[in-house]
Write a protein that holds these residues in place. Structure first.
Motif, short mmCIF file in Angstrom:
data_model
loop_
_atom_site.label_atom_id
_atom_site.label_comp_id
_atom_site.label_asym_id
_atom_site.label_seq_id
_atom_site.Cartn_x
_atom_site.Cartn_y
_atom_site.Cartn_z
N CYS A 102 0.87 -1.18 0.00
CA CYS A 102 0.00 0.00 0.00
C CYS A 102 0.90 1.22 0.00
CB CYS A 102 -0.90 -0.01 1.23
SG CYS A 102 -1.99 1.40 1.27
N ARG A 126 3.71 -1.42 -7.68
CA ARG A 126 2.97 -0.30 -7.10
C ARG A 126 3.52 0.00 -5.71
NH1 ARG A 126 -2.26 0.37 -4.61
NH2 ARG A 126 -0.92 1.27 -3.01
N LYS A 131 0.01 9.31 0.46
CA LYS A 131 -1.13 8.47 0.84
C LYS A 131 -2.35 9.28 1.24
CE LYS A 131 -1.39 4.88 0.73
NZ LYS A 131 -1.71 4.11 -0.50
N HIS A 271 -8.48 -3.25 -2.24
CA HIS A 271 -9.29 -2.17 -1.66
C HIS A 271 -10.78 -2.49 -1.75
CE1 HIS A 271 -5.43 -0.13 -2.18
NE2 HIS A 271 -5.78 0.52 -1.10
N GLU A 297 -2.36 -5.57 -3.39
CA GLU A 297 -1.43 -5.11 -2.36
C GLU A 297 -0.70 -6.30 -1.72
OE1 GLU A 297 -3.01 -0.71 -1.16
OE2 GLU A 297 -3.45 -2.33 0.26
N ASP A 308 -3.03 -0.46 5.52
CA ASP A 308 -3.75 -1.54 4.84
C ASP A 308 -3.16 -2.95 5.00
OD1 ASP A 308 -5.70 0.19 4.03
OD2 ASP A 308 -5.03 0.35 1.94
N GLN A 311 -5.51 -6.12 4.41
CA GLN A 311 -5.85 -6.59 3.06
C GLN A 311 -4.61 -6.98 2.25
OE1 GLN A 311 -7.77 -2.92 2.02
NE2 GLN A 311 -6.15 -2.25 0.67
MN MN Z 1 -3.99 0.66 0.23
#
Ligand code: MN
Ligand code: PEP
Length: 334
Positions: A102, A126, A131, A271, A297, A308, A311
């Protein structure tokens, strides 16, 4: 309005027609496909005499269209757009796996994650440097230093990098970024979209938290109207009344967007659900429903992620998803 040109029409005659239409104050978007040449007439087309246009020897057919998105419209541009991100192609049968944390946290973290996701089959890295956090007290990203660390990971692994922009004024920092992400919260930041339309960088445009597909496409249109047609759409879940998952993944958006637009469509299952164990089934479903890629992620230590973690997949879990996605793609393309 769109005008389909008869096959085999000499370029000179098409150019003359474009000059004539332009002289009436209407912009023309030319799309030369493998089988068809299509002229998209953009602007106030009320002055154009449809019968006159249709009667021309070089015109096959003319159609008025009502959708307000012109450049993104598949009717203007029947062939899939293939977006090239530093040599990695997305769309038109090219499937891209975008993976990474993330947020970029440390040099060791981003280098390790980038190596591991590359080994597992990711083609783009990524990582958030700026953020968008709901709370101003949460980690806001390493900012310019985060972009530097991403560039270092790129030098190490050769993977092109994708990272989010939140402010137009930060654009000079994105010079070495291969694909600029516009996050869900900025999908309708029109000044940002207009500025990105003036750049030559591929843009990953994420769907807003509560935006319709038409609004999504109009945001893509903002970027394209400025001359940048390298736009990839990302479905990342929308707000609904459901609370067990962070958002609700709108998988039907994928085939619907493919009907409406020639732009590639990727899915972010991370997400969309907010729960690591749900990422795999949603990723497989997204591949099955025709997505042109996935953004997932991945963190080397999700329990201690600054953003995050719940996730985020471990590199091992990501490797499993990547292998299974390949299987799904092979099955649906049989
Ligand atoms: Mn994220
Ligand atoms: C992200 O991809 O890191 C992100 C913040 O996503 P979204 O804008 O979809 O919430």
């Amino acid at each position: 309005m769109i005008a389909v040109v008869k096959m085999g029409t000499p370029k000179k005659q098409i150019d003359n027609l474009i000059s004539w239409i332009s002289s009436q104050g209407v912009m023309v978007h030319l799309s030369e496909g493998e089988y068809q040449t299509v002229l998209g007439l953009i602007g106030d087309t009320s002055k154009i005499d449809v019968d006159l246009l249709e009667g021309l020897e070089i015109i096959d057919s003319v159609k008025r269209i009502s959708e307000p998105f012109k450049s993104a419209n598949r009717k203007f541009h029947p062939d899939d757009t293939v977006v090239d991100v530093g040599g990695v192609k997305i769309g038109g049968g090219n499937f891209a796996l975008i993976a990474g944390p993330c947020s970029v946290e440390t040099e060791a973290q981003i280098i390790e994650v980038s190596r591991r996701v590359k080994e597992a089959g990711a083609s783009l890295l990524r990582g958030g440097a700026f953020k968008p956090r709901t709370s101003p007290y949460d980690f806001q990203g390493l900012k310019a230093e985060g972009i530097e660390l991403l560039s270092e990971a790129k030098r190490e692994t050769g993977m092109p990098i994708v990272t989010e922009i939140m402010d137009v004024n930060h654009l000079p920092l994105f010079e070495n970024v291969d694909m600029i992400q516009v996050g869900a919260r900025n999908m309708q930041n029109f000044e940002l979209l207009k500025e990105l339309g003036r750049t030559k960088k591929p843009i990953l445009l994420k769907r807003g938290l509560a935006n319709t597909l038409k609004e999504f496409l109009m945001s893509a249109e903002y970027i394209m109207a400025g001359g940048n047609e390298q736009v990839v759409l990302c479905e990342r879940g929308i707000r609904t009344f459901e609370t067990y998952t962070r958002n609700t993944l709108d998988l039907s958006a994928v085939p619907m967007l493919h009907e409406l637009t020639h732009l590639p469509v990727v899915v972010d299952p991370s997400h969309a659900c907010g729960i690591a164990r749900m990422v795999k089934p949603l990723a497989l479903a997204a591949a099955a429903v025709g997505a042109d890629g996935l953004m997932i992620e991945v963190h080397n230590d999700p329990m201690h992620a600054l953003c995050d973690g719940a996730q985020s997949l471990t590199p091992e879990q990501f490797a499993d998803v990547s292998a299974r996605v390949k299987g799904v793609l092979a099955a649906v393309h049989q």
